[in-house]
Design a protein around this motif. Structure first.
Motif, PDB file in Angstrom:
ATOM      1  N   TYR A   1       0.760  -1.035   0.153  1.00 23.59           N
ATOM      2  CA  TYR A   1      -0.168  -0.053  -0.022  1.00 23.59           C
ATOM      3  C   TYR A   1       0.715   1.362   0.272  1.00 23.59           C
ATOM      4  O   TYR A   1       0.210   2.335  -0.136  1.00 23.59           O
ATOM      5  CB  TYR A   1      -0.817  -0.046   1.231  1.00 23.59           C
ATOM      6  CG  TYR A   1      -2.148  -1.082   1.475  1.00 23.59           C
ATOM      7  CD1 TYR A   1      -2.968  -1.218   0.300  1.00 23.59           C
ATOM      8  CD2 TYR A   1      -1.542  -2.218   1.989  1.00 23.59           C
ATOM      9  CE1 TYR A   1      -3.883  -2.216   0.479  1.00 23.59           C
ATOM     10  CE2 TYR A   1      -2.460  -3.392   1.958  1.00 23.59           C
ATOM     11  CZ  TYR A   1      -3.675  -3.121   1.244  1.00 23.59           C
ATOM     12  OH  TYR A   1      -4.599  -4.177   1.555  1.00 23.59           O
ATOM     13  N   GLY A   2       2.082   1.170   0.149  1.00 23.03           N
ATOM     14  CA  GLY A   2       3.060   2.356   0.297  1.00 23.03           C
ATOM     15  C   GLY A   2       2.913   2.879   1.734  1.00 23.03           C
ATOM     16  O   GLY A   2       2.129   2.363   2.590  1.00 23.03           O
ATOM     17  N   ASP A   3       3.755   3.938   1.902  1.00 24.73           N
ATOM     18  CA  ASP A   3       3.842   4.680   3.146  1.00 24.73           C
ATOM     19  C   ASP A   3       2.497   5.589   3.344  1.00 24.73           C
ATOM     20  O   ASP A   3       2.706   6.719   3.296  1.00 24.73           O
ATOM     21  CB  ASP A   3       5.074   5.373   3.204  1.00 24.73           C
ATOM     22  CG  ASP A   3       5.549   5.849   4.699  1.00 24.73           C
ATOM     23  OD1 ASP A   3       4.623   5.666   5.452  1.00 24.73           O
ATOM     24  OD2 ASP A   3       6.332   6.625   4.818  1.00 24.73           O
ATOM     25  N   THR A   4       1.435   4.981   3.450  1.00 21.66           N
ATOM     26  CA  THR A   4       0.330   5.641   3.141  1.00 21.66           C
ATOM     27  C   THR A   4      -0.814   5.564   4.353  1.00 21.66           C
ATOM     28  O   THR A   4      -0.764   4.797   5.099  1.00 21.66           O
ATOM     29  CB  THR A   4      -0.425   5.442   1.910  1.00 21.66           C
ATOM     30  OG1 THR A   4      -0.893   4.150   1.970  1.00 21.66           O
ATOM     31  CG2 THR A   4       0.461   5.524   0.876  1.00 21.66           C
ATOM     32  N   PRO A   5      -1.775   6.415   4.525  1.00 18.17           N
ATOM     33  CA  PRO A   5      -2.909   6.236   5.342  1.00 18.17           C
ATOM     34  C   PRO A   5      -3.664   4.979   4.913  1.00 18.17           C
ATOM     35  O   PRO A   5      -4.268   4.393   5.979  1.00 18.17           O
ATOM     36  CB  PRO A   5      -3.696   7.405   5.181  1.00 18.17           C
ATOM     37  CG  PRO A   5      -2.894   8.452   4.811  1.00 18.17           C
ATOM     38  CD  PRO A   5      -1.746   7.909   3.977  1.00 18.17           C
ATOM     39  N   GLU A   6      -3.527   4.668   3.912  1.00 19.69           N
ATOM     40  CA  GLU A   6      -4.305   3.229   3.197  1.00 19.69           C
ATOM     41  C   GLU A   6      -3.791   2.189   3.915  1.00 19.69           C
ATOM     42  O   GLU A   6      -4.371   1.128   4.390  1.00 19.69           O
ATOM     43  CB  GLU A   6      -4.428   3.177   1.919  1.00 19.69           C
ATOM     44  CG  GLU A   6      -5.293   1.951   1.479  1.00 19.69           C
ATOM     45  CD  GLU A   6      -5.352   1.621   0.073  1.00 19.69           C
ATOM     46  OE1 GLU A   6      -5.982   0.866  -0.547  1.00 19.69           O
ATOM     47  OE2 GLU A   6      -4.457   2.467  -0.718  1.00 19.69           O
TER      48      GLU A   6
END
Length: 405
Positions: free
Chosen positions: A189-194
């Motif tokens: 998801y990457g370094d993300t809120p998701e």
């Protein structure tokens, strides 16, 4: 050529409501304190003392609790620390009173968590660290099979703790941190809120499959925009999935001083104003006791809890007829223990009565050397400035609203 557009649609009445309507969440008991449901927003903090030092830890917990901290968290990095919680809890019961305790469990913490679950009211785990996988520098992706295999390992490791807490009627906080997302979440998801939200949901689903619902969720970040986005997305996803777990709000590693307080307030208050949040911690690089007044100030400013006198005071200007800062200090010193009252101190008559319309009592500079005292919107009397504070106290006493400090 001028074009005409339709008039804007009327905004829903709720958009103009001056009272915050909190998101409906399930109540979760932590000792004798309830998070969520119809309970007030709960204030909590964390001691700095080494849990192995039982005497120091007990003293720190008591200081925080006496300051108004309703739930206290301690760290348990080893089995010895976990066992020390038994002595800490016993000492609190013998020498003070029960205090709801939360234990922080991190790297590969199953054995520690199972031990400490016997001695505390809630266990906090970090999904990115609970089953810690050392990152590999040459990895380019996670296959679905690898992702699922680690998910199975997480379930096997989490299940005994869930069952223990479930059977004891205790609680768990699934506490995601932006800075410690698991490697496979970062790749997926990457370094993300998701990624933060999906990390929390993975653990929630395991708990639900074991019929354990005493959960509190947090998604903290050191950057306010990331923190806000993560909580908003979590609410959106929970609404989609029919989940109603209470949320623990905080900006992690906020720093110290004015900026640390402002940064924490920017994140926490923004969400609370939108009805999101059931318990809060202001994380300052200062003595933990200094966090509690900030928490209560946030809640008081939003009208979510009344824990102190609300002072309404103008900023002063050329019309001010007395030293406003000095007088406000004197009024506050004399009345700050009268929790629940609203007291206004206004420098002149121009805006005074209007701006302080909601106050219980008003102290207004109406002419040079004289103070007008108000009850609500009604002027009660004028007194010499030197007697202003004394006469304000007399007015409060006459109304039966005074209590001795």
């Amino acid at each position: 050529m001028q074009t005409l557009s339709s008039p804007p649609a009327a905004a829903p009445e709720a958009a103009f409501d001056t009272k915050i309507t909190r998101r409906r969440t399930r109540p979760v008991k932590v000792g004798d304190v309830t998070i969520g449901g119809s309970a007030p927003v709960v204030v909590q903090s964390m001691i700095n003392e080494d849990t192995l030092d039982v005497e120091a830890a007990v003293a720190a917990i008591q200081r925080l609790h006496e300051q108004g901290c309703e739930i206290v968290r301690v760290t348990v990095p080893s089995m010895a620390h976990a066992r020390a919680l038994a002595d800490i809890r016993t000492r609190l019961l013998q020498d003070y009173q029960p205090v709801p305790l939360v234990a922080d469990v991190h790297h590969n913490g199953m054995k520690i968590a199972l031990e400490v679950a016997k001695h505390v009211d809630k266990v906090r785990i970090n999904p990115g660290l609970y089953v810690f996988e050392k990152p590999t520098s040459d990895r380019t992706e996670y296959t679905p099979e690898e992702f699922a295999k680690i998910g199975t390992k997480i379930r096997e490791t989490l299940e005994p703790l869930v069952i223990s807490l479930r059977d004891q009627g205790k609680a768990m906080r699934i506490g995601v941190n932006h800075g410690s997302l698991a490697e496979r979440m970062l790749f997926t998801y990457g370094d993300t809120p998701e990624g933060m939200v999906e990390s929390a949901l993975e653990f929630i689903r395991i708990c639900e499959s074991l019929e354990f619902y005493n959960l509190v969720i947090s998604l903290k970040a050191s950057r306010v925009p990331v923190m806000l986005a993560a909580y908003r997305l979590m609410v959106h996803r929970m609404d989609e999935l029919g989940m109603d777990y209470p949320l623990h709000l905080g900006v992690t590693e906020a720093g110290d001083g004015d900026y640390g307080r402002i940064k924490s307030t920017a994140g926490i208050a923004t969400l609370l104003a939108a009805g999101i949040g059931d318990t809060i911690r202001v994380s300052l690089t200062e003595a933990p006791e200094k966090e509690i007044p900030v928490c209560y100030s946030i809640l008081q400013a939003l009208g979510l809890r009344k824990t102190m006198v609300e002072y309404v005071a103008c900023p002063s200007c050329g019309r001010t007829l007395f030293n406003l800062e000095d007088v406000l200090h004197k009024v506050r010193s004399a009345t700050s223990h009268l929790t629940g009252l609203d007291i206004a101190v206004m420098g002149c008559i121009v805006n005074g009565p209007g701006e302080m319309a909601d106050a219980d009592y008003g102290y207004v500079g109406k002419q040079a050397g004289a103070i007008a005292l108000y009850r609500g919107r009604e002027e009660i009397k004028r007194v010499p400035e030197a007697q202003g504070v004394e006469e304000l106290i007399n007015l409060i006493k006459a109304d039966g609203r005074w209590v001795d400090p």
